[in-house]
Design a protein around this motif. Structure first.
Motif, PDB file in Angstrom:
ATOM      1  N   ASN A  73       0.818  -1.212   0.000  1.00 59.64           N
ATOM      2  CA  ASN A  73       0.000   0.000   0.000  1.00 59.64           C
ATOM      3  C   ASN A  73       0.857   1.269   0.000  1.00 59.64           C
ATOM      4  N   ALA A  74       2.057   1.178   0.508  1.00 61.33           N
ATOM      5  CA  ALA A  74       2.950   2.344   0.461  1.00 61.33           C
ATOM      6  C   ALA A  74       3.314   2.698  -0.978  1.00 61.33           C
ATOM      7  N   LYS A  75       3.295   1.698  -1.864  1.00 64.02           N
ATOM      8  CA  LYS A  75       3.606   1.915  -3.271  1.00 64.02           C
ATOM      9  C   LYS A  75       2.360   1.903  -4.148  1.00 64.02           C
ATOM     10  N   ASN A  76       1.186   1.756  -3.525  1.00 61.58           N
ATOM     11  CA  ASN A  76      -0.063   1.712  -4.295  1.00 61.58           C
ATOM     12  C   ASN A  76       0.005   0.649  -5.399  1.00 61.58           C
ATOM     13  N   THR A  77       0.510  -0.501  -5.062  1.00 63.83           N
ATOM     14  CA  THR A  77       0.737  -1.542  -6.060  1.00 63.83           C
ATOM     15  C   THR A  77       0.262  -2.893  -5.548  1.00 63.83           C
ATOM     16  N   VAL A  78      -0.348  -3.637  -6.447  1.00 62.72           N
ATOM     17  CA  VAL A  78      -0.758  -5.011  -6.174  1.00 62.72           C
ATOM     18  C   VAL A  78       0.022  -5.926  -7.123  1.00 62.72           C
ATOM     19  N   TYR A  79       0.429  -7.072  -6.621  1.00 68.63           N
ATOM     20  CA  TYR A  79       1.251  -7.982  -7.402  1.00 68.63           C
ATOM     21  C   TYR A  79       0.551  -9.333  -7.569  1.00 68.63           C
ATOM     22  N   LEU A  80       0.938 -10.028  -8.622  1.00 72.82           N
ATOM     23  CA  LEU A  80       0.516 -11.412  -8.805  1.00 72.82           C
ATOM     24  C   LEU A  80       1.742 -12.205  -9.231  1.00 72.82           C
ATOM     25  N   GLN A  81       2.250 -13.008  -8.312  1.00 73.67           N
ATOM     26  CA  GLN A  81       3.371 -13.886  -8.622  1.00 73.67           C
ATOM     27  C   GLN A  81       2.804 -15.185  -9.181  1.00 73.67           C
ATOM     28  N   MET A  82       3.208 -15.519 -10.392  1.00 73.33           N
ATOM     29  CA  MET A  82       2.682 -16.701 -11.060  1.00 73.33           C
ATOM     30  C   MET A  82       3.816 -17.689 -11.292  1.00 73.33           C
ATOM     31  N   ASN A  83       3.695 -18.848 -10.685  1.00 72.17           N
ATOM     32  CA  ASN A  83       4.708 -19.895 -10.807  1.00 72.17           C
ATOM     33  C   ASN A  83       4.128 -21.123 -11.490  1.00 72.17           C
ATOM     34  N   THR A  84       5.009 -21.969 -11.980  1.00 71.31           N
ATOM     35  CA  THR A  84       4.617 -23.221 -12.631  1.00 71.31           C
ATOM     36  C   THR A  84       3.523 -22.959 -13.658  1.00 71.31           C
ATOM     37  N   LEU A  85       3.764 -22.013 -14.517  1.00 67.64           N
ATOM     38  CA  LEU A  85       2.755 -21.611 -15.498  1.00 67.64           C
ATOM     39  C   LEU A  85       2.464 -22.726 -16.486  1.00 67.64           C
ATOM     40  N   LYS A  86       1.218 -22.783 -16.903  1.00 59.29           N
ATOM     41  CA  LYS A  86       0.739 -23.788 -17.845  1.00 59.29           C
ATOM     42  C   LYS A  86       0.172 -23.097 -19.082  1.00 59.29           C
ATOM     43  N   PRO A  87       0.138 -23.772 -20.216  1.00 54.66           N
ATOM     44  CA  PRO A  87      -0.443 -23.160 -21.412  1.00 54.66           C
ATOM     45  C   PRO A  87      -1.867 -22.656 -21.193  1.00 54.66           C
ATOM     46  N   GLU A  88      -2.626 -23.321 -20.355  1.00 56.46           N
ATOM     47  CA  GLU A  88      -4.001 -22.879 -20.099  1.00 56.46           C
ATOM     48  C   GLU A  88      -4.073 -21.604 -19.266  1.00 56.46           C
ATOM     49  N   ASP A  89      -2.931 -21.112 -18.777  1.00 52.78           N
ATOM     50  CA  ASP A  89      -2.898 -19.821 -18.089  1.00 52.78           C
ATOM     51  C   ASP A  89      -2.813 -18.657 -19.072  1.00 52.78           C
ATOM     52  N   THR A  90      -2.676 -18.954 -20.333  1.00 52.72           N
ATOM     53  CA  THR A  90      -2.588 -17.919 -21.351  1.00 52.72           C
ATOM     54  C   THR A  90      -3.848 -17.073 -21.395  1.00 52.72           C
ATOM     55  N   GLY A  91      -3.653 -15.762 -21.500  1.00 51.65           N
ATOM     56  CA  GLY A  91      -4.780 -14.849 -21.596  1.00 51.65           C
ATOM     57  C   GLY A  91      -4.351 -13.432 -21.276  1.00 51.65           C
ATOM     58  N   VAL A  92      -5.299 -12.545 -21.311  1.00 51.74           N
ATOM     59  CA  VAL A  92      -5.052 -11.163 -20.897  1.00 51.74           C
ATOM     60  C   VAL A  92      -5.412 -11.055 -19.421  1.00 51.74           C
ATOM     61  N   TYR A  93      -4.478 -10.554 -18.657  1.00 52.62           N
ATOM     62  CA  TYR A  93      -4.672 -10.420 -17.215  1.00 52.62           C
ATOM     63  C   TYR A  93      -4.988  -8.968 -16.883  1.00 52.62           C
ATOM     64  N   TYR A  94      -6.058  -8.785 -16.129  1.00 49.18           N
ATOM     65  CA  TYR A  94      -6.511  -7.455 -15.740  1.00 49.18           C
ATOM     66  C   TYR A  94      -6.460  -7.315 -14.228  1.00 49.18           C
ATOM     67  N   CYS A  95      -6.045  -6.155 -13.772  1.00 52.23           N
ATOM     68  CA  CYS A  95      -6.205  -5.860 -12.351  1.00 52.23           C
ATOM     69  C   CYS A  95      -7.408  -4.945 -12.192  1.00 52.23           C
ATOM     70  N   ALA A  96      -8.000  -5.013 -11.040  1.00 55.92           N
ATOM     71  CA  ALA A  96      -9.206  -4.232 -10.786  1.00 55.92           C
ATOM     72  C   ALA A  96      -9.287  -3.866  -9.321  1.00 55.92           C
ATOM     73  N   ALA A  97      -9.921  -2.731  -9.062  1.00 54.61           N
ATOM     74  CA  ALA A  97     -10.164  -2.286  -7.696  1.00 54.61           C
ATOM     75  C   ALA A  97     -11.639  -2.440  -7.384  1.00 54.61           C
ATOM     76  N   ALA A  98     -11.919  -2.955  -6.223  1.00 56.37           N
ATOM     77  CA  ALA A  98     -13.304  -3.160  -5.804  1.00 56.37           C
ATOM     78  C   ALA A  98     -13.859  -1.911  -5.138  1.00 56.37           C
ATOM     79  N   ARG A  99     -15.178  -1.842  -5.061  1.00 56.96           N
ATOM     80  CA  ARG A  99     -15.820  -0.742  -4.343  1.00 56.96           C
ATOM     81  C   ARG A  99     -15.525  -0.833  -2.856  1.00 56.96           C
ATOM     82  N   ALA A 100     -15.475  -2.041  -2.338  1.00 52.81           N
ATOM     83  CA  ALA A 100     -15.285  -2.257  -0.909  1.00 52.81           C
ATOM     84  C   ALA A 100     -13.820  -2.545  -0.592  1.00 52.81           C
ATOM     85  N   GLY A 101     -13.500  -2.437   0.689  1.00 50.77           N
ATOM     86  CA  GLY A 101     -12.147  -2.743   1.110  1.00 50.77           C
ATOM     87  C   GLY A 101     -12.006  -4.108   1.739  1.00 50.77           C
TER      88      GLY A 101
END
Length: 124
Positions: A73-101
């Motif tokens: 939160n100090a950097k206003n950044t969210v991360y997604l560490q993805m390991n052991t990736l598979k071909p079925e993980d292929t796609g466009v990845y979107y980040c989003a902010a929710a209305r609630a906390g």
């Protein structure tokens, strides 16, 4: 809040990528956040989500522990560490902010701010 996702790319099966979602504008640290993905011809689906503090997370069942969501939160950044990736993980990845906390929310309609998406391609 404006969100910008980056870190995608082409990787071989079994490899790793780390996605980042940088937020600007109004306070992002009070919002839950999520990573979604959309493969060609498929609906957008929730991959992982995190509440405002990082103390509660949610992962889609199909991940089986391969991905980790976190936030600085100090950097206003969210991360997604993805390991052991598979071909079925292929796609466009979107980040989003929710209305609630709290939560984090698991329904797409609960997210009202979206980044532009970053392409992840996993080759076999």
């Amino acid at each position: 809040v404006q969100l910008q996702a980056f870190g995608g790319g082409l990787v071989q099966a079994g490899g790793s990528l780390r996605l980042s979602c940088a937020a600007s504008g109004r306070r992002f640290s009070s919002n839950a956040a999520g990573w979604f993905r959309q493969a060609p011809g498929k609906e957008r689906e929730l991959v992982a989500a995190i509440n405002w503090s990082g103390g509660s997370t949610y992962y889609a069942d199909f991940l089986r522990g391969r991905f980790t969501i976190s936030r600085d939160n100090a950097k206003n950044t969210v991360y997604l560490q993805m390991n052991t990736l598979k071909p079925e993980d292929t796609g466009v990845y979107y980040c989003a902010a929710a209305r609630a906390g709290w939560g984090p929310p698991r329904i797409l309609s609960e997210y009202d701010q979206w980044g532009q998406g970053t392409q992840v391609t996993v080759s076999s």
